[in-house]
Scaffold this motif. Structure first.
Motif, PDB file in Angstrom:
ATOM      1  N   GLN A 203      -0.319 -91.468-145.147  1.00 45.19           N
ATOM      2  CA  GLN A 203      -1.847 -90.927-144.569  1.00 45.19           C
ATOM      3  C   GLN A 203      -2.524 -90.326-145.847  1.00 45.19           C
ATOM      4  O   GLN A 203      -2.482 -88.887-145.736  1.00 45.19           O
ATOM      5  CB  GLN A 203      -1.484 -89.957-143.393  1.00 45.19           C
ATOM      6  CG  GLN A 203      -1.019 -90.280-142.238  1.00 45.19           C
ATOM      7  CD  GLN A 203      -0.838 -89.435-141.090  1.00 45.19           C
ATOM      8  OE1 GLN A 203      -0.898 -88.204-141.197  1.00 45.19           O
ATOM      9  NE2 GLN A 203      -0.807 -89.910-139.932  1.00 45.19           N
ATOM     10  N   PRO A 204      -3.464 -90.984-146.584  1.00 45.34           N
ATOM     11  CA  PRO A 204      -4.014 -90.517-147.929  1.00 45.34           C
ATOM     12  C   PRO A 204      -5.017 -89.387-147.127  1.00 45.34           C
ATOM     13  O   PRO A 204      -5.574 -89.595-146.257  1.00 45.34           O
ATOM     14  CB  PRO A 204      -4.692 -91.817-148.129  1.00 45.34           C
ATOM     15  CG  PRO A 204      -3.918 -92.798-147.797  1.00 45.34           C
ATOM     16  CD  PRO A 204      -3.333 -92.474-146.364  1.00 45.34           C
ATOM     17  N   GLN A 205      -5.196 -88.591-148.211  1.00 45.53           N
ATOM     18  CA  GLN A 205      -5.997 -87.536-147.785  1.00 45.53           C
ATOM     19  C   GLN A 205      -7.338 -87.633-148.658  1.00 45.53           C
ATOM     20  O   GLN A 205      -8.544 -86.818-148.400  1.00 45.53           O
ATOM     21  CB  GLN A 205      -5.476 -86.052-148.043  1.00 45.53           C
ATOM     22  CG  GLN A 205      -4.313 -85.833-147.161  1.00 45.53           C
ATOM     23  CD  GLN A 205      -4.680 -85.912-145.857  1.00 45.53           C
ATOM     24  OE1 GLN A 205      -5.451 -85.027-145.118  1.00 45.53           O
ATOM     25  NE2 GLN A 205      -3.733 -86.651-144.996  1.00 45.53           N
ATOM     26  N   VAL A 267      -6.976 -85.788-158.800  1.00 45.18           N
ATOM     27  CA  VAL A 267      -6.160 -86.800-158.483  1.00 45.18           C
ATOM     28  C   VAL A 267      -6.230 -87.103-156.927  1.00 45.18           C
ATOM     29  O   VAL A 267      -6.729 -86.364-156.071  1.00 45.18           O
ATOM     30  CB  VAL A 267      -4.505 -86.299-158.774  1.00 45.18           C
ATOM     31  CG1 VAL A 267      -4.229 -86.333-160.290  1.00 45.18           C
ATOM     32  CG2 VAL A 267      -4.153 -85.276-158.023  1.00 45.18           C
ATOM     33  N   PHE A 268      -5.796 -88.350-156.630  1.00 46.46           N
ATOM     34  CA  PHE A 268      -6.160 -89.088-155.226  1.00 46.46           C
ATOM     35  C   PHE A 268      -4.577 -89.486-154.783  1.00 46.46           C
ATOM     36  O   PHE A 268      -3.682 -89.919-155.409  1.00 46.46           O
ATOM     37  CB  PHE A 268      -7.142 -89.789-155.247  1.00 46.46           C
ATOM     38  CG  PHE A 268      -8.436 -89.573-155.902  1.00 46.46           C
ATOM     39  CD1 PHE A 268      -9.508 -88.906-155.199  1.00 46.46           C
ATOM     40  CD2 PHE A 268      -8.659 -89.413-157.446  1.00 46.46           C
ATOM     41  CE1 PHE A 268     -10.607 -88.527-155.674  1.00 46.46           C
ATOM     42  CE2 PHE A 268      -9.846 -88.826-158.321  1.00 46.46           C
ATOM     43  CZ  PHE A 268     -10.794 -88.478-157.103  1.00 46.46           C
ATOM     44  N   ASP A 269      -4.516 -89.645-153.501  1.00 41.58           N
ATOM     45  CA  ASP A 269      -3.704 -90.253-152.536  1.00 41.58           C
ATOM     46  C   ASP A 269      -3.673 -91.882-152.698  1.00 41.58           C
ATOM     47  O   ASP A 269      -2.765 -92.530-152.612  1.00 41.58           O
ATOM     48  CB  ASP A 269      -3.272 -89.869-151.256  1.00 41.58           C
ATOM     49  CG  ASP A 269      -3.168 -88.298-151.219  1.00 41.58           C
ATOM     50  OD1 ASP A 269      -2.570 -87.802-151.968  1.00 41.58           O
ATOM     51  OD2 ASP A 269      -4.140 -87.892-150.475  1.00 41.58           O
ATOM     52  N   LEU A 270      -4.827 -92.236-152.764  1.00 45.81           N
ATOM     53  CA  LEU A 270      -5.088 -93.733-152.843  1.00 45.81           C
ATOM     54  C   LEU A 270      -6.070 -94.062-154.065  1.00 45.81           C
ATOM     55  O   LEU A 270      -7.366 -93.391-154.049  1.00 45.81           O
ATOM     56  CB  LEU A 270      -5.797 -94.174-151.444  1.00 45.81           C
ATOM     57  CG  LEU A 270      -6.083 -95.589-151.053  1.00 45.81           C
ATOM     58  CD1 LEU A 270      -4.993 -96.703-151.450  1.00 45.81           C
ATOM     59  CD2 LEU A 270      -6.547 -95.667-149.808  1.00 45.81           C
ATOM     60  N   ALA A 295      -6.107 -95.735-163.047  1.00 44.68           N
ATOM     61  CA  ALA A 295      -5.511 -95.804-161.638  1.00 44.68           C
ATOM     62  C   ALA A 295      -4.246 -94.899-161.746  1.00 44.68           C
ATOM     63  O   ALA A 295      -3.947 -93.765-160.771  1.00 44.68           O
ATOM     64  CB  ALA A 295      -5.227 -97.153-161.329  1.00 44.68           C
ATOM     65  N   ALA A 296      -3.491 -95.205-162.783  1.00 43.37           N
ATOM     66  CA  ALA A 296      -2.390 -94.430-162.962  1.00 43.37           C
ATOM     67  C   ALA A 296      -2.518 -92.796-162.915  1.00 43.37           C
ATOM     68  O   ALA A 296      -1.856 -91.798-162.364  1.00 43.37           O
ATOM     69  CB  ALA A 296      -1.274 -94.721-164.031  1.00 43.37           C
ATOM     70  N   GLN A 297      -3.315 -92.726-163.904  1.00 41.41           N
ATOM     71  CA  GLN A 297      -3.929 -91.088-164.094  1.00 41.41           C
ATOM     72  C   GLN A 297      -4.376 -90.627-162.993  1.00 41.41           C
ATOM     73  O   GLN A 297      -4.077 -89.225-162.896  1.00 41.41           O
ATOM     74  CB  GLN A 297      -4.920 -91.017-165.345  1.00 41.41           C
ATOM     75  CG  GLN A 297      -5.602 -89.917-165.809  1.00 41.41           C
ATOM     76  CD  GLN A 297      -6.781 -90.046-166.832  1.00 41.41           C
ATOM     77  OE1 GLN A 297      -6.642 -90.982-167.565  1.00 41.41           O
ATOM     78  NE2 GLN A 297      -7.453 -88.938-166.923  1.00 41.41           N
ATOM     79  N   HIS A 298      -5.161 -91.135-161.988  1.00 41.23           N
ATOM     80  CA  HIS A 298      -5.739 -90.527-160.996  1.00 41.23           C
ATOM     81  C   HIS A 298      -4.957 -90.509-159.670  1.00 41.23           C
ATOM     82  O   HIS A 298      -5.374 -90.220-158.695  1.00 41.23           O
ATOM     83  CB  HIS A 298      -7.309 -90.969-160.945  1.00 41.23           C
ATOM     84  CG  HIS A 298      -8.035 -90.571-161.849  1.00 41.23           C
ATOM     85  ND1 HIS A 298      -8.424 -91.565-163.033  1.00 41.23           N
ATOM     86  CD2 HIS A 298      -8.868 -89.645-161.933  1.00 41.23           C
ATOM     87  CE1 HIS A 298      -9.144 -91.037-163.884  1.00 41.23           C
ATOM     88  NE2 HIS A 298      -9.533 -89.970-163.480  1.00 41.23           N
ATOM     89  N   LEU A 299      -3.734 -91.020-159.857  1.00 39.94           N
ATOM     90  CA  LEU A 299      -3.018 -90.799-158.645  1.00 39.94           C
ATOM     91  C   LEU A 299      -1.855 -89.809-158.464  1.00 39.94           C
ATOM     92  O   LEU A 299      -1.512 -89.249-159.576  1.00 39.94           O
ATOM     93  CB  LEU A 299      -2.162 -92.252-158.629  1.00 39.94           C
ATOM     94  CG  LEU A 299      -2.679 -93.378-157.919  1.00 39.94           C
ATOM     95  CD1 LEU A 299      -1.718 -94.576-158.037  1.00 39.94           C
ATOM     96  CD2 LEU A 299      -2.906 -93.320-156.632  1.00 39.94           C
ATOM     97  N   THR A 300      -1.731 -89.169-157.286  1.00 42.78           N
ATOM     98  CA  THR A 300      -0.702 -88.236-157.101  1.00 42.78           C
ATOM     99  C   THR A 300       0.731 -88.927-157.399  1.00 42.78           C
ATOM    100  O   THR A 300       0.917 -90.174-157.108  1.00 42.78           O
ATOM    101  CB  THR A 300      -0.867 -87.823-155.644  1.00 42.78           C
ATOM    102  OG1 THR A 300      -0.572 -88.505-154.625  1.00 42.78           O
ATOM    103  CG2 THR A 300      -2.050 -86.953-155.492  1.00 42.78           C
TER     104      THR A 300
END
Length: 352
Positions: A203-205, A267-270, A295-300
């Motif tokens: 469940q991405p936030q 950073v993001f869940d998705l 994409a990798a840098q900004h993911l949890t």
């Protein structure tokens, strides 16, 4: 990076002795190939990354979708333009130049024969301008265009946002100058159709859309998952359209002009992304690394990214440099969805 001969021909006319000059810059420019900054020249660029690089090189550069409403008529002695890919934009900028140039001032316009540059010269002539033409070779032409009065080539009302395309969920506002501005990209549509199945029980936030265009992925992701979305693009027109679509549809989206999200610290869940790759694209390109690294840098740590690409673009091997898990859960005759998990943060640095 190969040099653009039309820019090289344009640069030959750069004149630091003139008091007031203006340079319109779009996506064609390779900033590293530009000449030394001229103090008499104001630059308007519609790509954020190009604007930033020109600023760093000492140019008086500003970022907008060529918003010239506040510029006084007759205020420039010379204007430079390498012809854009988008015909409506080219006509808009030629029209704008005819308004902004002082008497006997000139628009220096360059381009390639295969891009129809001679047709732009002819249309200016027909509208009452005078053109003095020259060439670098049989394919590369330039002209000094002098206007006796403002002209109105058909620019398709370039500055105006307009209803462009719709699906069962949204009616999208867009405009010429945004990639695929009047259609729904089939790859993006495929991603949205399979989004919930791919992310499964997670469940991405929050979500990040890298290269948002007019906002198709952002709006659908935000609505389907009921989460806020940061949408980013380097194109000023795309940011304007995405913002307008979010406002019109009441979806929680913040559209931010940036270069592959490199200045976004969250950073993001998705992460969702339909990168600007095409069938002839070489996966060794630095652009591939920049999108994957972003994409990798900004993911949890437990986050996931979904890319959609043309079926024949094999970025999976390179994606493994940035993610521990790389899957391709969906393929059609034309597109594939690439599911990326467990980002390798040590690799995730977005380069210039």
């Amino acid at each position: 990076m190969m040099r653009d001969k039309a820019f090289d021909l344009l640069y030959q006319s750069f004149n630091p002795a003139l008091p007031n000059t203006l340079w319109f810059v779009d996506e064609n420019l390779i900033p590293e190939h530009a000449p030394a900054a001229m103090g008499n020249t104001r630059v308007i660029a519609n790509r954020y990354h190009i604007h930033k690089k020109l600023l760093n090189a000492g140019w008086h550069a500003e970022f907008s979708d060529f918003d010239c409403q506040d510029l006084a008529p007759g205020s420039y002695d010379q204007i430079y333009l390498r012809i854009p890919k988008e015909k409506a934009l080219a006509h808009y900028l030629i029209n704008t130049a005819s308004r902004l140039l002082a008497p006997m001032g000139s628009l220096i316009l360059s381009g390639l024969k295969q891009e129809g540059i001679k047709g732009f010269f002819d249309r200016a002539d027909t509208a009452g301008a005078q053109t003095e033409r020259w060439k670098l070779d049989k394919e590369t032409w330039a002209a000094a265009i002098t206007f006796t009065q403002p002209i109105t080539l058909d620019d398709k009302d370039y500055t105006a946002l307009r209803p462009a395309v719709a699906d069962t969920s949204f009616s999208f506002i867009s405009k010429p100058g945004v990639y695929g501005w009047n259609k729904i990209d089939q790859g993006s549509q495929l991603l949205i159709e399979h989004l919930c199945d791919i992310i499964g029980q997670s469940q991405p936030q929050s979500a990040l859309d890298i290269g948002c265009g007019y906002g198709y992925l952002s709006l659908h992701t935000g609505k389907m998952l009921s989460i806020p979305v940061i949408a980013t693009d380097t194109n000023a027109a795309a940011i304007e359209c995405c913002t307008a679509n979010a406002t019109q549809s009441n979806v929680n989206i913040s559209a931010v002009a940036d270069d592959c999200a490199r200045h976004i610290d969250s950073v993001f869940d998705l992460v969702v992304c339909n990168p600007p790759f095409h069938s002839g694209f070489g996966v060794e390109s630095q652009l591939t690394d920049r999108f994957l690294a972003s994409a990798a840098q900004h993911l949890t740590p437990d986050g996931q990214a979904i890319f959609v690409t043309n079926l024949h673009i094999g970025i999976e091997k390179k994606a493994a440099d940035y993610f521990s898990i790389v899957d391709t859960p969906v393929q059609t005759n034309h597109f594939k969805l690439i599911h990326l998990r467990l980002p390798k943060k040590s690799k995730a640095t977005v380069s210039d």
